[in-house]
Write an enzyme that holds these catalytic residues in place. Structure first.
Site, PDB file in Angstrom:
ATOM      1  N   PRO A   2      -8.792  -4.124  -1.943  1.00  0.00           N
ATOM      2  CA  PRO A   2     -10.264  -4.061  -1.971  1.00  0.00           C
ATOM      3  C   PRO A   2     -10.762  -4.178  -3.416  1.00  0.00           C
ATOM      4  O   PRO A   2     -10.296  -3.466  -4.291  1.00  0.00           O
ATOM      5  CB  PRO A   2     -10.584  -2.685  -1.390  1.00  0.00           C
ATOM      6  CG  PRO A   2      -9.359  -2.277  -0.646  1.00  0.00           C
ATOM      7  CD  PRO A   2      -8.209  -2.920  -1.369  1.00  0.00           C
ATOM      8  N   GLU A   3     -11.651  -5.115  -3.642  1.00  0.00           N
ATOM      9  CA  GLU A   3     -12.211  -5.322  -4.973  1.00  0.00           C
ATOM     10  C   GLU A   3     -13.570  -4.641  -5.051  1.00  0.00           C
ATOM     11  O   GLU A   3     -14.057  -4.112  -4.050  1.00  0.00           O
ATOM     12  CB  GLU A   3     -12.350  -6.832  -5.228  1.00  0.00           C
ATOM     13  CG  GLU A   3     -11.029  -7.586  -5.203  1.00  0.00           C
ATOM     14  CD  GLU A   3     -10.271  -7.496  -6.539  1.00  0.00           C
ATOM     15  OE1 GLU A   3     -10.805  -6.886  -7.492  1.00  0.00           O
ATOM     16  OE2 GLU A   3      -9.169  -8.031  -6.615  1.00  0.00           O
ATOM     17  N   HIS A  91      -1.732   5.450  10.530  1.00  0.00           N
ATOM     18  CA  HIS A  91      -2.210   5.425   9.141  1.00  0.00           C
ATOM     19  C   HIS A  91      -3.624   5.967   8.969  1.00  0.00           C
ATOM     20  O   HIS A  91      -4.246   5.732   7.946  1.00  0.00           O
ATOM     21  CB  HIS A  91      -2.137   4.022   8.518  1.00  0.00           C
ATOM     22  CG  HIS A  91      -0.834   3.327   8.733  1.00  0.00           C
ATOM     23  ND1 HIS A  91       0.364   3.833   8.267  1.00  0.00           N
ATOM     24  CD2 HIS A  91      -0.531   2.173   9.376  1.00  0.00           C
ATOM     25  CE1 HIS A  91       1.336   3.005   8.614  1.00  0.00           C
ATOM     26  NE2 HIS A  91       0.835   2.004   9.291  1.00  0.00           N
ATOM     27  N   ARG A 110      -0.562   1.500   3.250  1.00  0.00           N
ATOM     28  CA  ARG A 110       0.359   1.560   2.112  1.00  0.00           C
ATOM     29  C   ARG A 110       0.255   2.861   1.319  1.00  0.00           C
ATOM     30  O   ARG A 110       1.064   3.116   0.432  1.00  0.00           O
ATOM     31  CB  ARG A 110       0.147   0.347   1.200  1.00  0.00           C
ATOM     32  CG  ARG A 110       0.454  -0.943   1.966  1.00  0.00           C
ATOM     33  CD  ARG A 110       0.319  -2.169   1.102  1.00  0.00           C
ATOM     34  NE  ARG A 110       1.277  -2.159   0.003  1.00  0.00           N
ATOM     35  CZ  ARG A 110       1.336  -3.094  -0.938  1.00  0.00           C
ATOM     36  NH1 ARG A 110       0.492  -4.092  -0.904  1.00  0.00           N
ATOM     37  NH2 ARG A 110       2.222  -3.018  -1.897  1.00  0.00           N
ATOM     38  N   ARG A 152     -10.191 -10.313 -31.394  1.00  0.00           N
ATOM     39  CA  ARG A 152      -9.133 -10.042 -30.398  1.00  0.00           C
ATOM     40  C   ARG A 152      -8.417 -11.349 -30.062  1.00  0.00           C
ATOM     41  O   ARG A 152      -9.054 -12.365 -29.814  1.00  0.00           O
ATOM     42  CB  ARG A 152      -9.743  -9.447 -29.112  1.00  0.00           C
ATOM     43  CG  ARG A 152     -10.373  -8.072 -29.273  1.00  0.00           C
ATOM     44  CD  ARG A 152      -9.354  -6.944 -29.339  1.00  0.00           C
ATOM     45  NE  ARG A 152      -8.376  -6.973 -28.256  1.00  0.00           N
ATOM     46  CZ  ARG A 152      -8.563  -6.384 -27.069  1.00  0.00           C
ATOM     47  NH1 ARG A 152      -9.671  -5.729 -26.808  1.00  0.00           N
ATOM     48  NH2 ARG A 152      -7.614  -6.439 -26.157  1.00  0.00           N
TER      49      ARG A 152
END
Ligand SMILES: [Zn+2]
Length: 271
Positions: A2-3, A91, A110, A152
């Site tokens: 999930p983002e 789950h 998971r 950077r």
């Protein structure tokens, strides 16, 4: 995984069902998540009212009267608001039972998700305190990025995915935003020009904003707050399109590996 858009979609979905409700019980079936869930929550949460559900990066902050639950969906987790009598699935690890007769139920095959309880400022928690700004808020702008990137040498793609720089720009969104901004993902962050940073901020906000409006995205095993699968409906320009033609110029999209993650870009459109 999930983002940020899925987490924000989840927040919006569960907030209306939780806010102002009182917790009448907690059922903890599996405390062994990424970090062990504190078993005393089963006795400490009931009786408390939910004040609000906020989000910081990919953490959901469920604010109660005497503290805050910090919930993370991990790699495969989902939070749904369901009638209490809804049959359990494998789950289903915890339920927060609400006085509405519904519950907030967490499923995570998971078990990389987490549920932590803090009684002081959640933003001061070790997981949250060093996070960069939110990409959709006002403190994320070209001046800020240019300052952070000064001298950077790290590639701009990895720079953009660094949670200390800005939170929630995952692999898909970084690739797509760099395409839209016309920036080669391998360019050193310190060599990105000011106009490019301006385009990049707009592009990051556009791709994330579109994904949130479409109700989350990506994964096969992602399920949104209403229990329906979310699919990535955004038109992808480069992500997972290696060898296909650029939608803008027709050149073949290239794939390279940066920091163990695949990056996709158009060698002609991105400088
Ligand atoms: Zn192109």
């Amino acid at each position: 995984m999930p983002e940020l858009p899925e987490v924000e979609t989840t927040r919006r979905g569960i907030r209306s069902a939780l806010r102002g409700r009182r917790i009448t019980g907690m059922v903890l079936r599996e405390p062994r998540l990424r970090w062990p869930v504190d078993a005393s929550l089963v006795t400490n949460l009931p009786g408390q009212q939910v004040r609000d559900v906020r989000r910081r990066a990919k953490y959901l902050l469920i604010e109660l009267e005497h503290g805050t639950l910090i919930a993370h969906l991990g790699m495969s987790g989902s939070l749904r608001v369901l009638p209490l009598a809804t049959p359990l699935l494998t789950h289903d690890h915890y339920d927060l039972v609400l006085d509405s007769g519904r519950c907030l139920r967490f499923n995570d095959p998971r078990r990389f998700g987490s549920l932590l309880w803090v009684t002081d400022d959640p933003e001061a928690h070790a997981l949250l305190k060093d996070l960069g700004p939110e990409p959709l808020e006002r403190d994320f702008h070209a001046d800020y990025l240019a300052r952070k990137a000064r001298s950077r040498k790290v590639a701009i793609k990895q720079f953009l995915m660094d949670q200390r720089v800005v939170v929630g720009v995952g692999n898909i969104y970084a690739s797509e935003a760099l395409f839209r901004a016309g920036i080669n993902p391998r360019r050193a962050a310190g060599r990105v020009t000011r106009p490019q940073f301006e385009r990049l901020v707009q592009a990051v906000q556009a791709v994330l904003g579109e994904a949130i409006r479409q109700g989350g995205t990506t994964l096969r095993d992602y399920v949104n707050a209403e229990g329906t699968p979310g699919y990535f409906r955004q038109k992808l320009y480069v992500y997972e399109r290696a060898g296909e033609r650029c939608r803008q110029c027709g050149a073949a999209i290239r794939q390279v590996v940066q920091g163990q993650r695949s990056t996709y870009f158009c060698p002609r459109c991105q400088k």
